[in-house]
Write an enzyme that holds these catalytic residues in place. Sequence first.
Site, PDB file in Angstrom:
ATOM      1  N   TRP A 133       0.814  -1.218   0.000  1.00 21.74           N
ATOM      2  CA  TRP A 133       0.000   0.000   0.000  1.00 21.74           C
ATOM      3  C   TRP A 133       0.846   1.266   0.000  1.00 21.74           C
ATOM      4  O   TRP A 133       0.336   2.341  -0.270  1.00 21.74           O
ATOM      5  CB  TRP A 133      -0.959   0.007   1.203  1.00 21.74           C
ATOM      6  N   ASN A 134       2.138   1.154   0.342  1.00 22.62           N
ATOM      7  CA  ASN A 134       2.891   2.414   0.525  1.00 22.62           C
ATOM      8  C   ASN A 134       3.290   3.068  -0.799  1.00 22.62           C
ATOM      9  O   ASN A 134       3.456   4.288  -0.856  1.00 22.62           O
ATOM     10  CB  ASN A 134       4.096   2.215   1.452  1.00 22.62           C
ATOM     11  N   LYS A 157      -2.049  -8.643  -7.316  1.00 24.15           N
ATOM     12  CA  LYS A 157      -3.010  -8.464  -6.224  1.00 24.15           C
ATOM     13  C   LYS A 157      -2.537  -7.272  -5.407  1.00 24.15           C
ATOM     14  O   LYS A 157      -1.553  -7.342  -4.674  1.00 24.15           O
ATOM     15  CB  LYS A 157      -3.088  -9.698  -5.320  1.00 24.15           C
ATOM     16  N   PRO A 158      -3.223  -6.127  -5.540  1.00 26.58           N
ATOM     17  CA  PRO A 158      -2.798  -4.968  -4.759  1.00 26.58           C
ATOM     18  C   PRO A 158      -3.203  -5.095  -3.293  1.00 26.58           C
ATOM     19  O   PRO A 158      -4.053  -5.919  -2.946  1.00 26.58           O
ATOM     20  CB  PRO A 158      -3.544  -3.808  -5.422  1.00 26.58           C
ATOM     21  N   ALA A 159      -2.610  -4.247  -2.466  1.00 30.05           N
ATOM     22  CA  ALA A 159      -2.934  -4.246  -1.035  1.00 30.05           C
ATOM     23  C   ALA A 159      -4.411  -3.906  -0.834  1.00 30.05           C
ATOM     24  O   ALA A 159      -4.981  -3.111  -1.594  1.00 30.05           O
ATOM     25  CB  ALA A 159      -2.056  -3.219  -0.326  1.00 30.05           C
ATOM     26  N   GLY A 210       6.630  -6.463   0.737  1.00 25.75           N
ATOM     27  CA  GLY A 210       5.858  -6.401   1.981  1.00 25.75           C
ATOM     28  C   GLY A 210       6.714  -6.849   3.149  1.00 25.75           C
ATOM     29  O   GLY A 210       7.950  -6.787   3.092  1.00 25.75           O
ATOM     30  N   SER A 211       6.053  -7.356   4.170  1.00 28.93           N
ATOM     31  CA  SER A 211       6.789  -7.639   5.409  1.00 28.93           C
ATOM     32  C   SER A 211       7.622  -8.924   5.299  1.00 28.93           C
ATOM     33  O   SER A 211       7.306  -9.830   4.520  1.00 28.93           O
ATOM     34  CB  SER A 211       5.806  -7.780   6.570  1.00 28.93           C
ATOM     35  N   GLU A 232      10.951  -8.347  -1.854  1.00 29.63           N
ATOM     36  CA  GLU A 232      11.445  -7.054  -1.352  1.00 29.63           C
ATOM     37  C   GLU A 232      10.770  -6.877  -0.004  1.00 29.63           C
ATOM     38  O   GLU A 232       9.586  -6.579   0.071  1.00 29.63           O
ATOM     39  CB  GLU A 232      11.069  -5.953  -2.356  1.00 29.63           C
ATOM     40  N   LEU A 233      11.538  -7.132   1.056  1.00 31.75           N
ATOM     41  CA  LEU A 233      10.931  -7.266   2.384  1.00 31.75           C
ATOM     42  C   LEU A 233      11.283  -6.079   3.287  1.00 31.75           C
ATOM     43  O   LEU A 233      11.681  -5.028   2.805  1.00 31.75           O
ATOM     44  CB  LEU A 233      11.345  -8.613   2.986  1.00 31.75           C
ATOM     45  N   CYS A 266      10.096   1.265   3.040  1.00 33.04           N
ATOM     46  CA  CYS A 266      10.987   0.212   3.549  1.00 33.04           C
ATOM     47  C   CYS A 266      12.414   0.715   3.664  1.00 33.04           C
ATOM     48  O   CYS A 266      13.201   0.177   4.431  1.00 33.04           O
ATOM     49  CB  CYS A 266      10.995  -0.989   2.619  1.00 33.04           C
ATOM     50  N   GLU A 366      10.907  -2.627  12.472  1.00 30.55           N
ATOM     51  CA  GLU A 366      10.585  -1.588  11.501  1.00 30.55           C
ATOM     52  C   GLU A 366       9.508  -0.670  12.099  1.00 30.55           C
ATOM     53  O   GLU A 366       8.547  -1.151  12.690  1.00 30.55           O
ATOM     54  CB  GLU A 366      10.040  -2.283  10.249  1.00 30.55           C
TER      55      GLU A 366
HETATM   56  C1  SIN Z   1      10.020   1.275  -0.345  1.00 27.65           C
HETATM   57  O1  SIN Z   1      11.003   1.482   0.331  1.00 27.65           O
HETATM   58  O2  SIN Z   1       8.991   0.868   0.158  1.00 27.65           O
HETATM   59  C2  SIN Z   1      10.101   1.611  -1.817  1.00 27.65           C
HETATM   60  C3  SIN Z   1      10.628   2.958  -1.924  1.00 27.65           C
HETATM   61  C4  SIN Z   1      11.347   3.277  -3.186  1.00 27.65           C
HETATM   62  O3  SIN Z   1      11.258   2.579  -4.197  1.00 27.65           O
HETATM   63  O4  SIN Z   1      12.039   4.288  -3.169  1.00 27.65           O
END
Ligand code: SIN
Length: 463
Positions: A133-134, A157-159, A210-211, A232-233, A266, A366
Site C-alpha cells: 500500500w505504501n 493483487k494490490p494491497a 511487503g513484510s 522485497e521485504l 521500507c 521496523e
Molecule cells: C520502499 O522502500 O517501500 C520503496 C521505496 C522506493 O522505491 O524508493
Amino acid sequence: MSKMLQVKNPATGELVQEVRINTEEEILETLKKGDAAFKDWSKVNAHERSRLLKKWANHIQEHKAEIAKVMTMESGKPINESLGEVDYATSYIDWYAEEAKRIYGRTIPANTESKRIVVTRQPVGLVAAITPWNFPAAMMTRKAAPALAAGCSFIVKPAEDTPLTTIRLVEIAHEAGIPEDVVQCVNGYGSEIGELFTNSDYVRKITFTGSTPVGKHLIKNSADTVKHVSMELGGHAPLIIAEDADLHFAVQQTMSSKFRNAGQTCICANRVLVHENVAKEFSDRLVEEVAKLKVGDGLDKQTQVGPVINERGFEKVVSQIDDATKKGAEVLCGNQFDGNREAGYFFIYPTVLGNVSEDMKMMQEETFGPVVPITTFKDIGEAVQIANSTPYGLAAYFFTNDYRTGSYLHENLDFGIVGWNDGAPSAAHAPFGGMKESGLGREGGIEGIEPYLETKYLSVGGL
Ligand code: SIN
C-alpha cells in the site's frame, strides 16, 4: 451477495470506493487465462512489446493528475508525493520498454570442432505479484514492466488498503493495447490470494513487496512447485552521521529520507546514528526543521506529512514511541497524535527522540512512521556494529566527506542499497533490493529483468 473491500481515506475516514473481492473460482480462472495469454505474449517480438510498454507509459502520464488524486485518497500520501510517484512508476515502464530489446544471449566456444553452444533467454511464464500500500503505483510497475518486457504474463493483487491506483493502472494498460489477459488484477485478502498463487501450477514466479514474515511464508509455500521468487521485504535503515559530515546537508537528506510518505517506506532511515561530538548540533538543527513540517490531509497541496495508513500502523508507531520513552528516550519534538478509530483517521506528528538505546523496540523493529530515533557512537567501527546488528539489510545511509571513512562504511555495511551523502537513492535504472532478511533479488536496472528470465543452453553436435 458479493463481498467488498471498503477503501477509506486515512486522513478523514471517508469511504472512497468499494471494491469487489474476487471469488476463488474467479481467481483460478484468472490464473488459467494468464497462463494461456503467456503462450501468445511470449511470442510477440521484443520491439512490439517495447512499443506497447511505451504506449502504456504515455497513457499513464496523460492521466497523471487523476491517478495521483486516487492514490492520495486511498493512501493519505501528500498529493505532491503522489504526483512524483506517478512519474517514478512511469520511469520503470520507460526503462523496461528499452530493456525489452536488450535481452541478449551468447555463444560459447565448444571444446570440440563438431559442436556449437548457444545460450538463449526466455520468459519464466505467468508471474503473480503481491504489491504493498505504501507505493501502490511504483511497486506495481517495478514488477509489471520487467515481467512484460521479458515476455511474461502478469497478475497483480494490490494491497487491500489501496487497490484503486492499481486497478486504474491495469485499465490504462489495456487502453494502451496490452491484451487483457496479459495484465490482470485480482482483489481480496493477501493470505487467501497468496495461497491460490503459490498453490497454482500455472504461476511460475511470485514477486512480493511487503513484510519479512509474509515473505518467508510465500517462499516456503512456493517450494512445492519450485517457483521463482523475488522478495522485497522489510528494512531498518541506519543513517550514520560521521564527525566530519556537512550537518546542514545531512539534516536535509535525513528529512527527505525519513518523512517521505510519513516514514512509511521500507528504505527510510529507521535509526539515526550520530558521532557523539556532533550529536547535539545535529539534533538541534533537525528538530528545528522537523517542527516546521505541515501535517494534514494529503489533498491539501501544503501538506508535507499525511496520516499513517490505518489503525494497525498507528498503534504500532504509538506503542514503539511509548516503549522508547518508558525506557528513557527523550522527546525532542512531536510525540503528539490525532487518531480516531471510530472516525477512521490516523495522524502522528513528526517526532524526534534522543537518548535512544538498542534495547528499545524501534531500534530492532521496523517503525513505518514519522519518528526519528537518535543514538550516538564514539568511532566509525562502533557505528558499523550498531548498523549491522539487525536481521535487516535493505538500505543504509551515511554522511561523510572523508573518502577513507566513506570507503570503510561502503565496504562494511551489510545492506543492498547504500546512500553516501544521499538520502534518496531509488531510481528505475539502479538495482533495488536487500540482503539478509530484507529480501531476495533486485528490482530496477539491468538486474531487474533477470528474475523474469530463464536461461536455456543449446548444444548442437555432429557438425
Ligand atoms: C520502499 O522502500 O517501500 C520503496 C521505496 C522506493 O522505491 O524508493
